[in-house]
Enzyme design. Structure first.
Site, PDB file in Angstrom:
ATOM      1  N   SER A 185      15.300 -60.560 -65.215  1.00  0.00           N
ATOM      2  CA  SER A 185      15.910 -60.717 -63.874  1.00  0.00           C
ATOM      3  C   SER A 185      14.861 -60.913 -62.785  1.00  0.00           C
ATOM      4  O   SER A 185      15.193 -61.254 -61.655  1.00  0.00           O
ATOM      5  CB  SER A 185      16.786 -59.500 -63.544  1.00  0.00           C
ATOM      6  OG  SER A 185      16.001 -58.303 -63.550  1.00  0.00           O
ATOM      7  N   SER A 239      15.810 -49.607 -66.001  1.00  0.00           N
ATOM      8  CA  SER A 239      16.507 -48.410 -65.475  1.00  0.00           C
ATOM      9  C   SER A 239      18.005 -48.668 -65.388  1.00  0.00           C
ATOM     10  O   SER A 239      18.572 -48.713 -64.291  1.00  0.00           O
ATOM     11  CB  SER A 239      15.929 -47.965 -64.130  1.00  0.00           C
ATOM     12  OG  SER A 239      15.782 -49.017 -63.196  1.00  0.00           O
TER      13      SER A 239
HETATM   14  N1  LIG Z   1      16.007 -52.804 -76.488  1.00  0.00           N
HETATM   15  C1  LIG Z   1      15.432 -53.213 -75.325  1.00  0.00           C
HETATM   16  N2  LIG Z   1      16.166 -53.236 -74.187  1.00  0.00           N
HETATM   17  C2  LIG Z   1      15.586 -53.647 -73.010  1.00  0.00           C
HETATM   18  N3  LIG Z   1      14.283 -54.035 -72.876  1.00  0.00           N
HETATM   19  C3  LIG Z   1      13.543 -53.999 -74.017  1.00  0.00           C
HETATM   20  C4  LIG Z   1      14.077 -53.606 -75.271  1.00  0.00           C
HETATM   21  N4  LIG Z   1      13.088 -53.699 -76.218  1.00  0.00           N
HETATM   22  C5  LIG Z   1      12.007 -54.143 -75.566  1.00  0.00           C
HETATM   23  N5  LIG Z   1      12.253 -54.329 -74.251  1.00  0.00           N
HETATM   24  C6  LIG Z   1      11.227 -54.698 -73.267  1.00  0.00           C
HETATM   25  O1  LIG Z   1      10.985 -53.482 -72.558  1.00  0.00           O
HETATM   26  C7  LIG Z   1      11.134 -53.666 -71.186  1.00  0.00           C
HETATM   27  C8  LIG Z   1      12.081 -52.639 -70.618  1.00  0.00           C
HETATM   28  O2  LIG Z   1      11.402 -51.417 -70.572  1.00  0.00           O
HETATM   29  P1  LIG Z   1      11.850 -50.402 -69.432  1.00  0.00           P
HETATM   30  O3  LIG Z   1      10.975 -49.207 -69.548  1.00  0.00           O
HETATM   31  O4  LIG Z   1      11.910 -51.121 -68.133  1.00  0.00           O
HETATM   32  O5  LIG Z   1      13.332 -50.057 -69.925  1.00  0.00           O
HETATM   33  S1  LIG Z   1      14.211 -48.788 -69.441  1.00  0.00           S
HETATM   34  O6  LIG Z   1      14.044 -48.682 -67.952  1.00  0.00           O
HETATM   35  O7  LIG Z   1      13.720 -47.619 -70.174  1.00  0.00           O
HETATM   36  O8  LIG Z   1      15.622 -49.184 -69.834  1.00  0.00           O
HETATM   37  C9  LIG Z   1      11.709 -55.014 -70.943  1.00  0.00           C
HETATM   38  O9  LIG Z   1      10.861 -55.572 -69.980  1.00  0.00           O
HETATM   39  P2  LIG Z   1      11.419 -56.546 -68.845  1.00  0.00           P
HETATM   40  O10 LIG Z   1      11.834 -57.771 -69.615  1.00  0.00           O
HETATM   41  O11 LIG Z   1      10.260 -56.769 -67.937  1.00  0.00           O
HETATM   42  O12 LIG Z   1      12.593 -55.864 -68.188  1.00  0.00           O
HETATM   43  C10 LIG Z   1      11.645 -55.757 -72.270  1.00  0.00           C
HETATM   44  O13 LIG Z   1      10.651 -56.756 -72.225  1.00  0.00           O
HETATM   45  N1  LIG Z   2      13.378 -65.184 -57.179  1.00  0.00           N
HETATM   46  C1  LIG Z   2      12.752 -64.835 -58.311  1.00  0.00           C
HETATM   47  N2  LIG Z   2      12.235 -63.601 -58.426  1.00  0.00           N
HETATM   48  C2  LIG Z   2      11.625 -63.201 -59.575  1.00  0.00           C
HETATM   49  N3  LIG Z   2      11.481 -64.004 -60.691  1.00  0.00           N
HETATM   50  C3  LIG Z   2      11.984 -65.255 -60.604  1.00  0.00           C
HETATM   51  C4  LIG Z   2      12.626 -65.723 -59.431  1.00  0.00           C
HETATM   52  N4  LIG Z   2      13.026 -67.008 -59.651  1.00  0.00           N
HETATM   53  C5  LIG Z   2      12.643 -67.308 -60.901  1.00  0.00           C
HETATM   54  N5  LIG Z   2      12.003 -66.275 -61.484  1.00  0.00           N
HETATM   55  C6  LIG Z   2      11.487 -66.293 -62.860  1.00  0.00           C
HETATM   56  O1  LIG Z   2      12.275 -65.408 -63.650  1.00  0.00           O
HETATM   57  C7  LIG Z   2      11.451 -64.821 -64.658  1.00  0.00           C
HETATM   58  C8  LIG Z   2      11.510 -63.303 -64.489  1.00  0.00           C
HETATM   59  O2  LIG Z   2      10.739 -62.723 -65.540  1.00  0.00           O
HETATM   60  P1  LIG Z   2      10.189 -61.242 -65.354  1.00  0.00           P
HETATM   61  O3  LIG Z   2       9.538 -61.075 -64.029  1.00  0.00           O
HETATM   62  O4  LIG Z   2       9.412 -60.915 -66.587  1.00  0.00           O
HETATM   63  O5  LIG Z   2      11.550 -60.399 -65.321  1.00  0.00           O
HETATM   64  P2  LIG Z   2      11.736 -58.863 -65.743  1.00  0.00           P
HETATM   65  O6  LIG Z   2      10.482 -58.154 -65.365  1.00  0.00           O
HETATM   66  O7  LIG Z   2      12.940 -58.410 -64.968  1.00  0.00           O
HETATM   67  O8  LIG Z   2      11.982 -58.872 -67.218  1.00  0.00           O
HETATM   68  C9  LIG Z   2      10.038 -65.343 -64.468  1.00  0.00           C
HETATM   69  O9  LIG Z   2       9.836 -66.445 -65.329  1.00  0.00           O
HETATM   70  C10 LIG Z   2      10.060 -65.792 -63.003  1.00  0.00           C
HETATM   71  O10 LIG Z   2       9.137 -66.826 -62.780  1.00  0.00           O
END
Ligand SMILES: Nc1ncnc2c1ncn2[C@@H]1O[C@H](COP(=O)(O)OS(=O)(=O)O)[C@@H](OP(=O)(O)O)[C@H]1O
Ligand SMILES: Nc1ncnc2c1ncn2[C@@H]1O[C@H](COP(=O)(O)OP(=O)(O)O)[C@@H](O)[C@H]1O
Length: 206
Positions: free
Chosen positions: A40, A110
Site C-alpha cells: 500500500s 498493523s
Molecule cells: N503473512 C504475511 N502477511 C503480511 N506481510 C507479510 C507476511 N509474510 C511476510 N510479510 C512481509 O512482512 C511485512 C509485514 O510485516 P509487519 O511487521 O508490518 O506486519 S504486522 O504489522 O505484524 O502485521 C510485509 O511488508 P510490507 O509489504 O512492507 O507491508 C511483507 O513484506
Molecule cells: N502515493 C504513493 N505512496 C507510496 N507508494 C506508492 C505511491 N504510488 C505508488 N507507489 C508505489 O507502491 C509501492 C508500495 O510499496 P511499499 O512501499 O513496499 O509498500 P508497503 O511498505 O506498504 O508494503 C511502491 O512500488 C511505490 O513506488
C-alpha cells in the site's frame, strides 16, 4: 527465569526530559503510525516523509516492519498473536523515540484495530497520528513489489494479510492517504501538511 514484579523495579527520572530535547531541536516529537496492506506504500511513503523532514533539518526516524523483523522481532511470525506482540513491542519502542524528542515514523501493516489502539494508548493525546495508506487489495496486488501476493495466492505464504489474514481498516485515522490513486510526492505533501497543521513541525514560509 522469574519475571520482575513491579515492586522490585524503580523508575528512574531523567535529568534531561522530552521538553528539553524538543526545545533544543525546535520541533515537537510525535509518532506517525502508517498502517495498510502489504504494497500500500507504507515503506515508500515513510522513507520519503523521513527524507523531507531531514531536508528541513528536523530529527526523525523510520521503524519499518520488514527491517524490524530482521532483528528485534525476528522471533515473530504472522499469526494473530505474533502480530499483536510485534505491534506491542513497536508501540513501546516508538514511545521511547517520542521521549527522545524524535518524530518516529512506523511502517507496519498493523492490521488489527485493537493493537493500534493499544499503541495509541501508550502516549498522550496529540502524540500519535494514525495514517492509513489506503490502497485497494487489487491495487496492492497489481503492484506486488515483492512478489508476495503471487506466492500467497499460490498458497506458499500462510496468514497473508488481505488474502488469508484480515486487515481492519482504521475507522477514524488522523489521516487517510490515497496511495493507490496519487503520486508519491502528493502523498508526502499530505503528510507534511498534517504535521504542520497539528503544530508538530513549522510550516515552511512560501
Ligand atoms: N503473512 C504475511 N502477511 C503480511 N506481510 C507479510 C507476511 N509474510 C511476510 N510479510 C512481509 O512482512 C511485512 C509485514 O510485516 P509487519 O511487521 O508490518 O506486519 S504486522 O504489522 O505484524 O502485521 C510485509 O511488508 P510490507 O509489504 O512492507 O507491508 C511483507 O513484506
Ligand atoms: N502515493 C504513493 N505512496 C507510496 N507508494 C506508492 C505511491 N504510488 C505508488 N507507489 C508505489 O507502491 C509501492 C508500495 O510499496 P511499499 O512501499 O513496499 O509498500 P508497503 O511498505 O506498504 O508494503 C511502491 O512500488 C511505490 O513506488
Amino acid at each position: 527465569m522469574t519475571t520482575p514484579t513491579a515492586s522490585n523495579l524503580v523508575w528512574h527520572e531523567a535529568s534531561v526530559d522530552r521538553a528539553a530535547r524538543e526545545k533544543r531541536r525546535g520541533h515537537r516529537s510525535a509518532i506517525v503510525w502508517f498502517t495498510g496492506l502489504s504494497g500500500s506504500g507504507k515503506s515508500t511513503l515513510a522513507n520519503a516523509v523521513n527524507a523531507a523532514l531531514f531536508e528541513r533539518g528536523l530529527v526523525s526516524y523510520v521503524l519499518d516492519g520488514d527491517n524490524i523483523r530482521h532483528g528485534l522481532c525476528r522471533d515473530l511470525g504472522f499469526s494473530d498473536a505474533a502480530r499483536e506482540e510485534n505491534i506491542r513491542r513497536i508501540g513501546e519502542v516508538a514511545k521511547l523515540f517520542l521521549d527522545a524528542g524524535t518524530i518516529v515514523i512506523t511502517a507496519f501493516v498493523s492490521p488489527f484495530r485493537a493493537d493500534r489502539e493499544r499503541a495509541r494508548a501508550l502516549v498522550t493525546e496529540g502524540d500519535f497520528y494514525e495514517v492509513h495508506c489506503a490502497a485497494t487489495l487489487a491495487a496492492c496486488e497489481a503492484r506486488d513489489p515483492k512478489g508476495l501476493y503471487a506466492k500467497a495466492r499460490a498458497g506458499a505464504i500462510p496468514h497473508f494479510t488481505g488474502i488469508s489474514s484480515p486487515y481492519e481498516e482504521p475507522l477514524i485515522p488522523e489521516l487517510r492517504v490515497e496511495t493507490g490513486g496519487q503520486a508519491l510526492a502528493e502523498s508526502v505533501e499530505t503528510v507534511l501538511r498534517m504535521l504542520e497543521e497539528r503544530g508538530v513541525i513549522s510550516a515552511i514560509p512560501s
